[in-house]
Design an enzyme around this catalytic site. Structure first.
Site, PDB file in Angstrom:
ATOM      1  N   HIS A  46      -4.859  -3.376   4.030  1.00  0.00           N
ATOM      2  CA  HIS A  46      -3.341  -4.142   3.962  1.00  0.00           C
ATOM      3  C   HIS A  46      -3.775  -5.347   3.079  1.00  0.00           C
ATOM      4  O   HIS A  46      -2.706  -5.790   2.841  1.00  0.00           O
ATOM      5  CB  HIS A  46      -2.867  -4.129   5.420  1.00  0.00           C
ATOM      6  CG  HIS A  46      -3.341  -5.208   5.964  1.00  0.00           C
ATOM      7  ND1 HIS A  46      -4.320  -5.140   7.160  1.00  0.00           N
ATOM      8  CD2 HIS A  46      -3.229  -6.538   6.168  1.00  0.00           C
ATOM      9  CE1 HIS A  46      -4.750  -6.319   7.719  1.00  0.00           C
ATOM     10  NE2 HIS A  46      -4.063  -7.239   7.049  1.00  0.00           N
ATOM     11  N   ASP A  54      -7.584   1.067   8.176  1.00  0.00           N
ATOM     12  CA  ASP A  54      -7.158  -0.216   7.694  1.00  0.00           C
ATOM     13  C   ASP A  54      -8.472  -0.560   7.013  1.00  0.00           C
ATOM     14  O   ASP A  54      -8.793  -1.909   7.150  1.00  0.00           O
ATOM     15  CB  ASP A  54      -6.580  -1.121   8.594  1.00  0.00           C
ATOM     16  CG  ASP A  54      -5.971  -2.267   7.944  1.00  0.00           C
ATOM     17  OD1 ASP A  54      -5.776  -2.110   6.750  1.00  0.00           O
ATOM     18  OD2 ASP A  54      -5.857  -3.489   8.504  1.00  0.00           O
ATOM     19  N   GLY A  90       0.364  16.824  11.239  1.00  0.00           N
ATOM     20  CA  GLY A  90       2.050  16.658  10.756  1.00  0.00           C
ATOM     21  C   GLY A  90       2.693  16.543  11.997  1.00  0.00           C
ATOM     22  O   GLY A  90       3.712  17.324  11.965  1.00  0.00           O
ATOM     23  N   ILE A  91       2.057  15.993  13.316  1.00  0.00           N
ATOM     24  CA  ILE A  91       3.045  16.048  14.282  1.00  0.00           C
ATOM     25  C   ILE A  91       2.733  14.671  15.072  1.00  0.00           C
ATOM     26  O   ILE A  91       1.978  14.092  14.714  1.00  0.00           O
ATOM     27  CB  ILE A  91       2.805  17.219  15.642  1.00  0.00           C
ATOM     28  CG1 ILE A  91       1.370  16.934  15.995  1.00  0.00           C
ATOM     29  CG2 ILE A  91       2.747  18.691  14.883  1.00  0.00           C
ATOM     30  CD1 ILE A  91       1.121  17.649  17.114  1.00  0.00           C
ATOM     31  N   SER A 151      -7.893 -11.501   8.469  1.00  0.00           N
ATOM     32  CA  SER A 151      -7.951 -10.049   8.238  1.00  0.00           C
ATOM     33  C   SER A 151      -9.141  -9.628   7.260  1.00  0.00           C
ATOM     34  O   SER A 151      -9.252 -10.142   6.016  1.00  0.00           O
ATOM     35  CB  SER A 151      -6.567  -9.621   7.468  1.00  0.00           C
ATOM     36  OG  SER A 151      -5.677  -9.701   8.313  1.00  0.00           O
TER      37      SER A 151
END
Length: 360
Positions: free
Chosen positions: A100, A134, A272-273, A217
């Site tokens: 990020h 990340d 995809g759930i 971060s």
């Protein structure tokens, strides 16, 4: 000096040991440094952490994202848009930070610059990234030798001291400390560049109360010996929230980094759930489906309300176990699902797609 015959059996091994030790140091001087570090670190005072900081801090860098001039070669004046931290993992310039932190792929007018502890500034480039953990891997533009951090060999325990090193609010390198509050906290990665789901997922995050502020971060979370135990990634913030920060364990960092260096990305299966975010109070275990991605591989096969109980013959107790099974599988893998639908047990097969490594 007269040496008695009785002393010879004791002095000869000592003399041989000294000769061998000198020979080893002459052939490989780095052995002496390692031995010195071991002897020194074994006597570290619990009242201070200067040894750990002095060992780890040279391996932590400041990271700046700047807007380039119209020629796309040099940063415009006063153009720094964000600042963060990174950790040197390899002497040839491999640096790990948070995904990020780095510019999106649709921001060609942005560039990344790395500043070492001694003030040297270098341009950096993205090797690859992974939003699920990340993590982003950078490499510097210059042919230089950097000081890599030492990864911890053992996983941290709850209650261990932890030191966070980074560049909070662009103040410059700063050290904060706390303890390991929890381990194996779930997190499914970035939902957007500014939002992370800490509830479930692949990270198995380390939780610490060492202050992790904006700009920390991508920085290092180290133990009292200066060894890396994690990469700082996020913290809870709010009027009534304090001392809840998270770091990605070094084992996962190295696994993701190695995969990115090999393939430029992390190859991970996508089902995809999503679950319905409920926890059954009875003895029934499994994952209740709450959402099916209409463009995902499970659409039309698995349905909202289905209870997934087994995957490839393995019992699934919760959503974390399901995510682990899917994320450790490669794209195009065919997985067998045992589900309960309207009171009946059914078998379904789904061919995994490739997970998207970014949110751009």
């Amino acid at each position: 000096m007269i040496i008695s015959k009785k002393s010879l059996p004791f002095l000869i091994p000592v003399a041989v040991g000294v000769i061998v030790g000198v020979a080893v140091l002459l052939i490989k001087p780095s052995t002496g440094k390692k031995l010195g570090d071991l002897i020194y670190s074994s006597g570290i005072s619990t009242e201070g952490y200067s040894y750990a900081v002095n060992k780890a801090a040279p391996s932590v860098v400041n990271i700046y994202v700047a807007t380039l001039k119209e020629d796309y070669t040099t940063p415009a004046p006063n153009s720094i848009t964000s600042s963060a931290s990174g950790v040197i993992m390899d002497k040839h310039g491999i640096i790990v930070t948070n995904y990020h932190v780095v510019p999106s792929g649709n921001e060609p007018n942005k560039a990344i610059f790395v500043q070492t502890r001694d003030g040297k500034v270098m341009k950096a480039f993205v090797v690859g990234c992974d939003r699920r953990t990340d993590i982003a891997v950078l490499t510097v533009s210059e042919d230089t030798t950097l000081t890599p951090i030492t990864p911890a060999k053992n996983e941290p325990n709850i209650g261990d001291i932890a030191l966070a090193i980074g560049n909070p609010n662009n103040l410059g390198q700063t050290v904060t400390h706390g303890i390991i509050s929890a381990v194996s906290r779930s997190g499914s990665g970035l939902l957007s560049k500014d939002q992370m789901n800490i509830r479930q997922g692949v990270q198995a995050l380390i939780q610490t109360d060492a202050p992790i502020n904006q700009g920390n971060s991508g920085g290092a979370l180290v133990d009292t010996r200066g060894n890396l135990i994690g990469i700082n990634t996020a913290s809870f913030s709010g009027d009534n929230t304090y001392g809840i920060g998270f770091a990605i364990p070094v084992k996962m960092v190295r696994e993701v980094m190695d995969e990115i260096l090999r393939h430029g990305k992390v190859e991970r299966g996508y089902l995809g759930i999503s679950d319905d975010e409920t926890t059954a109070l009875d003895s029934e275990s499994g994952v209740r489906i709450g959402y099916v991605d209409p463009e995902g591989p499970a659409f039309g096969i698995l349905k909202i309300g289905d209870l997934i109980t087994k995957v490839d013959g393995y019992s699934v107790q919760n959503v974390r176990e399901l995510i682990d099974l899917v994320s450790k599988s490669k794209p195009n893998t065919v997985m067998n699902f045992e589900i309960k639908r309207e009171g009946k047990v059914k078998q379904e097969k789904v061919t995994l797609a490739e997970d998207n490594t970014s949110v751009d």
